[in-house]
Design a protein around this motif. Structure first.
Motif, short mmCIF file in Angstrom:
data_model
loop_
_atom_site.label_atom_id
_atom_site.label_comp_id
_atom_site.label_asym_id
_atom_site.label_seq_id
_atom_site.Cartn_x
_atom_site.Cartn_y
_atom_site.Cartn_z
N SER A 307 0.81 -1.22 0.00
CA SER A 307 0.00 0.00 0.00
C SER A 307 0.85 1.27 0.00
O SER A 307 0.43 2.29 -0.55
CB SER A 307 -0.94 0.00 1.21
N VAL A 308 2.04 1.23 0.60
CA VAL A 308 2.87 2.43 0.66
C VAL A 308 3.63 2.67 -0.64
O VAL A 308 4.30 3.68 -0.78
CB VAL A 308 3.87 2.36 1.84
N SER A 309 3.52 1.73 -1.59
CA SER A 309 4.24 1.89 -2.86
C SER A 309 3.36 2.48 -3.96
O SER A 309 3.81 2.59 -5.10
CB SER A 309 4.79 0.54 -3.33
N CYS A 310 2.13 2.84 -3.65
CA CYS A 310 1.23 3.37 -4.67
C CYS A 310 1.81 4.65 -5.27
O CYS A 310 2.20 5.57 -4.55
CB CYS A 310 -0.15 3.65 -4.07
N GLY A 311 1.85 4.69 -6.59
CA GLY A 311 2.38 5.86 -7.28
C GLY A 311 3.88 5.90 -7.39
O GLY A 311 4.45 6.90 -7.83
N SER A 312 4.55 4.81 -7.01
CA SER A 312 6.02 4.80 -7.06
C SER A 312 6.51 3.35 -7.04
O SER A 312 5.73 2.41 -6.97
CB SER A 312 6.60 5.55 -5.86
N ASP A 313 7.82 3.21 -7.12
CA ASP A 313 8.47 1.91 -6.95
C ASP A 313 9.23 1.94 -5.63
O ASP A 313 9.90 2.93 -5.31
CB ASP A 313 9.45 1.64 -8.09
N VAL A 314 9.12 0.87 -4.87
CA VAL A 314 9.82 0.76 -3.59
C VAL A 314 10.62 -0.54 -3.59
O VAL A 314 10.07 -1.62 -3.83
CB VAL A 314 8.85 0.78 -2.39
N ILE A 315 11.93 -0.42 -3.34
CA ILE A 315 12.80 -1.59 -3.21
C ILE A 315 13.39 -1.57 -1.80
O ILE A 315 14.02 -0.59 -1.40
CB ILE A 315 13.94 -1.56 -4.25
N LEU A 316 13.16 -2.64 -1.05
CA LEU A 316 13.63 -2.66 0.33
C LEU A 316 14.15 -4.03 0.71
O LEU A 316 13.77 -5.05 0.14
CB LEU A 316 12.53 -2.21 1.30
#
Length: 485
Positions: A307-316
């Motif tokens: 849900s926190v990756s909406c509108g972007s890409d997140v790599i963790l």
């Protein structure tokens, strides 16, 4: 006569131990001027002893023991400070005591080889070239292969003589232009030439050589500001600062409240997006273990992270279920969807995995505090994973995969050669939070890890994004370092 011989022997033994310990400690632990001077001085000392006839296998073994021990101390000290478990500390020390004589044996063989070649080759020019080639052969075996027989990696990459040069743009530029082995050959030849000049009392020539090196280092301040154009895709890359993650509750070897941590992580990712600016499609990158909990595909935790990756890409960095166990990994979320994961293939021996030759219940029990009381991680077997994000192919490397193996770097190089119009970039996710606030005699282990990433980038001319808890930035493969703020 006997007393004189004993005195000379004692002087030689003390000299080799002191030079091996002090110089090699500075060589591997410090960058900048101290590290560069120590790197040259350590090689100079060896070649001077060979030319003067004071070298042997035994003295080389002593020097190697002091060398490896002095480098091992800061790392063990930092881990003990973080873990705070005496039995685990004893286990780490025992591992070091087993590793030291093995590495020292290699150094002794190198010294023995130098002595034998010196006796066989009488012409000075031929001798300098021959001994330099013997040294390069030793470095190739020691750095790239020596640990493979233990199943603990491939070689002693963190003992690379070129690492101190990484603090200088000038040093990175030389390696980028001349290649890894070209730079090593130049360093070895220069150290041997200096030793010959000193022995032959050509003091003026030796001083001129030192002045030349000083001038080369001096112009680095100017060269560091030489401009260059960053790739367009880099403008959308942002990182969550490591200190914000730690303030948000992250700590090695400690469990977290998953729900609270997810909420805090979401706020940090939103702040990172704001730093990228309105209307920018950003890629948010977080370091290894930035989410230190198990992520299953169908779990509530996975949905919350998505849900926190909406509108972007997140790599963790996170932990993943893998082959009936838990694995160190990183995951890529895009617009609320889990797009892919990479499972770490080369964990840190005795920290993330137990080598097969000593995998016994009592060993696991002693070293468990390093994993927060858990089992060793399952190691991945799949080849390098590509995260195709915003016009660039990111290929992850997780921490120790920078310095325990060449395998993944070679895979990235192969992908780069195939090309296809899409730039290929190594993505180094590093957990150096273990070592925060635990410097030993001013030595910073996180700096050692950063130098290893820099060396990988310049020797292979690779794009490399570096994300850790102490710094984040980009190597352009040509010696330039761009730090994210």
């Amino acid at each position: 006569m006997v007393e004189d011989e004993r005195g000379n022997l004692l002087r030689d033994v003390v000299g080799w131990i002191v030079w091996g310990g002090v110089l090699s400690f500075a060589l591997m632990s410090y960058g900048g001027v101290i590290g560069c001077c120590a790197s040259c001085a350590a090689l100079f000392f060896v070649f001077y002893a060979v030319e003067a006839g004071n070298a042997s296998f035994d003295l080389g073994f002593l020097w190697g023991s002091a060398w490896i021990s002095s480098v091992f101390v800061p790392v063990v000290y930092s881990l003990i400070r973080v873990v705070g478990d005496w039995w685990c500390a004893v286990g780490l020390v025992v591992v070091g005591l087993l590793l030291v004589p093995y590495a020292a044996w290699w150094v002794g063989v190198w010294l023995y080889g130098l002595v034998r070649v010196k006796r066989l080759v009488t012409n000075l020019v031929c001798r300098i070239i021959s001994l330099s080639l013997v040294t390069l052969l030793f470095l190739w075996l020691f750095l790239k292969w020596a640990l493979s027989i233990f199943g603990s990696g491939e070689g002693f990459f963190l003992l690379h003589p070129l690492l101190p040069l990484m603090d200088f743009y000038f040093g990175r530029l030389i390696i980028c232009q001349g290649g890894e082995w070209g730079a090593l050959f130049a360093l070895v030849m220069m150290a041997y030439l200096f030793a010959v000049l000193v022995i032959r009392e050509r003091v003026l020539a030796a001083l001129c050589l030192l002045v030349g090196l000083g001038l080369a280092v001096g112009v680095d301040a100017h060269l560091s500001f030489v401009g260059g154009e960053n790739p367009a895709w880099l403008n959308g890359v942002v990182m969550v600062p490591g200190h914000e993650l730690i303030e948000g509750g992250y700590s090695p070897c400690q469990s977290i409240d998953v729900q609270k941590y997810v909420q805090g992580l979401g706020r940090l990712i939103l702040k990172a997006k704001e730093r990228a600016g309105q209307g920018v499609r950003c890629v948010v990158i977080l370091p290894e273990s930035s989410f230190p909990a198990l992520v299953r595909d169908d779990s509530a935790v996975c949905q919350a992270l998505s849900s926190v990756s909406c509108g972007s890409d997140v790599i963790l960095g996170c932990y993943r279920s893998y082959r009936c166990g838990e694995a160190n990994a990183c995951s890529w979320f895009r617009d609320g969807v889990l797009e892919g994961s990479y499972i770490k293939r080369h964990g840190v021996p005795f920290v993330e995995r137990i080598p097969a030759w000593c995998d016994y219940p009592f060993v696991r029990a002693i070293l468990q505090p390093l994993l927060g009381g858990g089992e060793p991680f399952v190691q991945g077997v799949e080849p390098a994973t590509i995260f195709g994000v915003s016009g660039v192919s990111f290929v992850p490397l997780i921490c120790s995969e920078l310095f325990f193996t060449d395998e993944i770097v070679k895979e990235i190089v192969a992908m780069q050669r195939v090309g296809g119009g899409t730039p290929v970039c190594g993505l180094a996710l590093v957990n150096d939070a273990w070592f925060l606030g635990t410097s030993f005699l001013g030595v910073s282990v996180p700096d050692m890890l950063w130098r290893e990433a820099a060396l990988r980038s310049v020797t292979q001319r690779l794009y490399m994004v570096y994300a850790s808890y102490t710094r984040g930035g980009f190597f352009d493969g040509k010696g330039r370092w761009f730090e994210f703020h």
